[in-house]
Design a protein around this motif. Structure first.
Motif, mmCIF file in Angstrom:
data_model
loop_
_atom_site.group_PDB
_atom_site.id
_atom_site.type_symbol
_atom_site.label_atom_id
_atom_site.label_comp_id
_atom_site.label_asym_id
_atom_site.label_seq_id
_atom_site.Cartn_x
_atom_site.Cartn_y
_atom_site.Cartn_z
ATOM 1 N N ASN A 74 19.878 68.098 14.976
ATOM 2 C CA ASN A 74 19.942 68.096 16.434
ATOM 3 C C ASN A 74 19.031 66.998 16.967
ATOM 4 O O ASN A 74 17.856 66.916 16.595
ATOM 5 C CB ASN A 74 19.500 69.450 16.996
ATOM 6 N N LEU A 75 19.570 66.168 17.827
ATOM 7 C CA LEU A 75 18.835 65.011 18.335
ATOM 8 C C LEU A 75 18.943 64.935 19.855
ATOM 9 O O LEU A 75 19.929 65.382 20.440
ATOM 10 C CB LEU A 75 19.382 63.710 17.742
ATOM 11 N N ILE A 76 17.928 64.334 20.457
ATOM 12 C CA ILE A 76 17.989 63.965 21.871
ATOM 13 C C ILE A 76 17.645 62.495 21.962
ATOM 14 O O ILE A 76 16.531 62.082 21.613
ATOM 15 C CB ILE A 76 17.016 64.804 22.722
ATOM 16 N N LEU A 88 25.399 55.513 18.932
ATOM 17 C CA LEU A 88 24.690 56.107 17.799
ATOM 18 C C LEU A 88 25.212 57.510 17.494
ATOM 19 O O LEU A 88 25.328 57.893 16.330
ATOM 20 C CB LEU A 88 23.191 56.148 18.089
ATOM 21 N N ALA A 89 25.542 58.258 18.538
ATOM 22 C CA ALA A 89 26.089 59.600 18.316
ATOM 23 C C ALA A 89 27.413 59.524 17.567
ATOM 24 O O ALA A 89 27.673 60.306 16.641
ATOM 25 C CB ALA A 89 26.267 60.315 19.652
ATOM 26 N N ARG A 90 28.264 58.588 17.952
ATOM 27 C CA ARG A 90 29.565 58.452 17.284
ATOM 28 C C ARG A 90 29.405 58.007 15.833
ATOM 29 O O ARG A 90 30.119 58.483 14.943
ATOM 30 C CB ARG A 90 30.431 57.443 18.048
ATOM 31 N N ILE A 91 28.475 57.096 15.608
ATOM 32 C CA ILE A 91 28.251 56.624 14.240
ATOM 33 C C ILE A 91 27.758 57.772 13.355
ATOM 34 O O ILE A 91 28.214 57.951 12.219
ATOM 35 C CB ILE A 91 27.244 55.457 14.233
ATOM 36 N N LEU A 159 23.896 69.521 17.979
ATOM 37 C CA LEU A 159 23.837 68.960 19.328
ATOM 38 C C LEU A 159 23.128 67.616 19.329
ATOM 39 O O LEU A 159 22.039 67.466 18.758
ATOM 40 C CB LEU A 159 23.097 69.920 20.262
ATOM 41 N N ILE A 160 23.753 66.632 19.970
ATOM 42 C CA ILE A 160 23.086 65.374 20.289
ATOM 43 C C ILE A 160 23.172 65.195 21.798
ATOM 44 O O ILE A 160 24.272 65.125 22.359
ATOM 45 C CB ILE A 160 23.722 64.167 19.573
ATOM 46 N N GLY A 161 22.034 65.172 22.444
ATOM 47 C CA GLY A 161 21.988 64.966 23.885
ATOM 48 C C GLY A 161 21.523 63.561 24.197
ATOM 49 O O GLY A 161 20.765 62.958 23.431
ATOM 50 N N ALA A 162 21.996 63.020 25.300
ATOM 51 C CA ALA A 162 21.570 61.699 25.757
ATOM 52 C C ALA A 162 21.031 61.830 27.166
ATOM 53 O O ALA A 162 21.619 62.505 28.011
ATOM 54 C CB ALA A 162 22.742 60.720 25.720
#
Length: 427
Positions: A74-76, A88-91, A159-162
């Motif tokens: 999980n990243l923000i 970056l999320a798509r990669i 979850l990856i939030g931007a």
């Protein structure tokens, strides 16, 4: 599937166009509509293609190591626009072989969130990972963010939030504690220029745009790669040869990256105050200009200068507070753009003034002492004595109504009569 398509249609936006992003059968590669903006066509497909984020990409760097392990995290992503958060999320979704779903917090509804959860449950049964990317996650309220929490905790959703805003304030602590915050920085001009040159080579238009015109576009982009590619595309639509004059005509005056309610607002006023405190007139005027050019309310700046005059200059220059108050009153009466002249005059004066925080520090000590001793009796000799009974009891005993009279008793309660609060600044 119908709900999922609606999510994608609502949430994927690029350069003013709507791109309907579907997933291929292997759930890894997006299939986009035939007509794509240049920024979308140039979107990097691997981490090694991403430029300008060397602090998190490269051998031993966090995103590269996460991708190598193939284990979703999980990243923000926190950073300015156009720094590669969506890319970056798509990669990473490709690296994890995950079903990639995008939501925009601006347009998403409760039904969209429910559709994502339902799809993730189906993927779970098929042993397929689900990676949910939420753009502008700071626009979800606390209840909406809470809705994701149990599914993130269970591992149903990665979850990856931007966000362009500080996640410490805009993302609920429970999500932050379960995520890694990745800080992305504004791309420098050299990185933007490399991206633009790569685009001209891939599009076969290298001869149509001189290097100096590309450099100008890179400069005007203010660290935003998407903006730079969009500007290049506009220029290409206007002329066969892209001169610097054409670039200026096509791009026009770029809006300064300044958000009056977000981090830029607080960071810039902080830099302004600290520059005055450090007696750096050049930096003081620079940050003042950035705020005013960005549309900041001049009265907000003037109020902070009034506070600064008392807090940081204090007894070092007793005229500073009056000067700052006069500046605030003048700004109220004059308005912009002339208020900039007044603010710059007074800001320079405050920056050059001798600094003395002895009165401010003493005030803080006095408040702390008062909180802890608020019930101590006031010495009789300095109490009010409006009646004969009070005088007979010793109220105001020995006190003389004379200018400058100093009583020989302690002015402080006996229990703290030796307490020092004010300490003069050493010369």
């Amino acid at each position: 599937m119908k709900n999922f398509l609606k999510i994608q249609k609502d949430s994927i936006r690029s350069c003013g166009h709507v791109n309907l992003v579907l997933l291929s059968k292997n759930k890894m590669d997006p299939i986009t509509t035939p007509r794509q903006p240049l920024a979308e066509r140039m979107r990097p497909q691997t981490l090694s293609d991403v430029l300008g984020q060397e602090q998190v990409i490269g051998e031993g760097k966090i995103l590269t190591e996460i991708a190598k392990k193939k284990e979703p995290v999980n990243l923000i992503f926190w950073g300015p626009p156009g720094t590669g958060k969506t890319t970056l999320a798509r990669i990473l979704a490709k690296e994890f072989a995950a079903d990639f779903i995008e939501l925009s917090a601006v347009t998403a509804h409760k039904s969209d969130v429910e559709a994502v959860v339902e799809r993730a449950k189906q993927n779970w049964n098929l042993k397929i990972r689900t990676l949910l990317f939420v753009d502008e996650i700071h626009r979800f309220n606390k209840a909406q963010q809470d809705a994701f929490l149990p599914h993130v905790e269970s591992g149903l959703i990665t979850l990856i939030g931007a966000t362009t805003e500080n996640p410490s304030f805009e993302v609920i602590p429970a999500l932050i504690s379960r995520s890694r915050v990745i800080v992305l920085k504004n791309l420098d001009e050299s990185a933007i220029l490399k991206i633009l040159k790569r685009a001209t080579e891939k599009e076969g238009i290298k001869k149509k745009i001189p290097d100096e015109s590309l450099a100008l576009i890179a400069k005007l982009a203010s660290g935003d790669a998407r903006s730079a590619l969009g500007d290049l595309e506009i220029c290409l639509s206007l002329g066969k040869t892209i001169t610097q004059d054409l670039v200026l005509e096509a791009v026009g005056k770029k809006i300064i990256n300044y958000d009056k309610d977000g981090d830029y607002h607080y960071d810039t006023i902080s830099a302004f105050i600290k520059s005055m405190r450090g007696s750096d007139v050049d930096a003081t005027l620079y940050y003042l200009a950035r705020m005013l050019e960005g549309g900041e309310d001049p009265k907000f700046i003037a109020r902070r200068m009034v506070i600064f005059a008392s807090e940081d200059i204090g007894l070092g220059g007793n005229g500073a507070l009056g000067l700052a108050v006069s500046a605030f009153q003048a700004v109220e009466r004059i308005g912009m753009p002339e208020s900039g002249i007044i603010l710059s005059h007074v800001a320079a004066a405050l920056a050059k003034s001798k600094k003395d925080r002895s009165s401010y520090d003493a005030w803080n000590r006095a408040k702390d002492l008062a909180r802890n001793t608020r019930n101590l009796p006031i010495p009789l000799g300095i109490r009010n004595a409006p009646t004969k009974l009070m005088k007979d009891l010793g109220y105001a005993k020995g006190y003389k109504w004379e200018a400058g009279f100093h009583h020989d008793v302690s002015y402080l309660p006996d229990e703290i009569k030796d307490q020092k609060i004010y300490f003069p600044t050493k010369p």
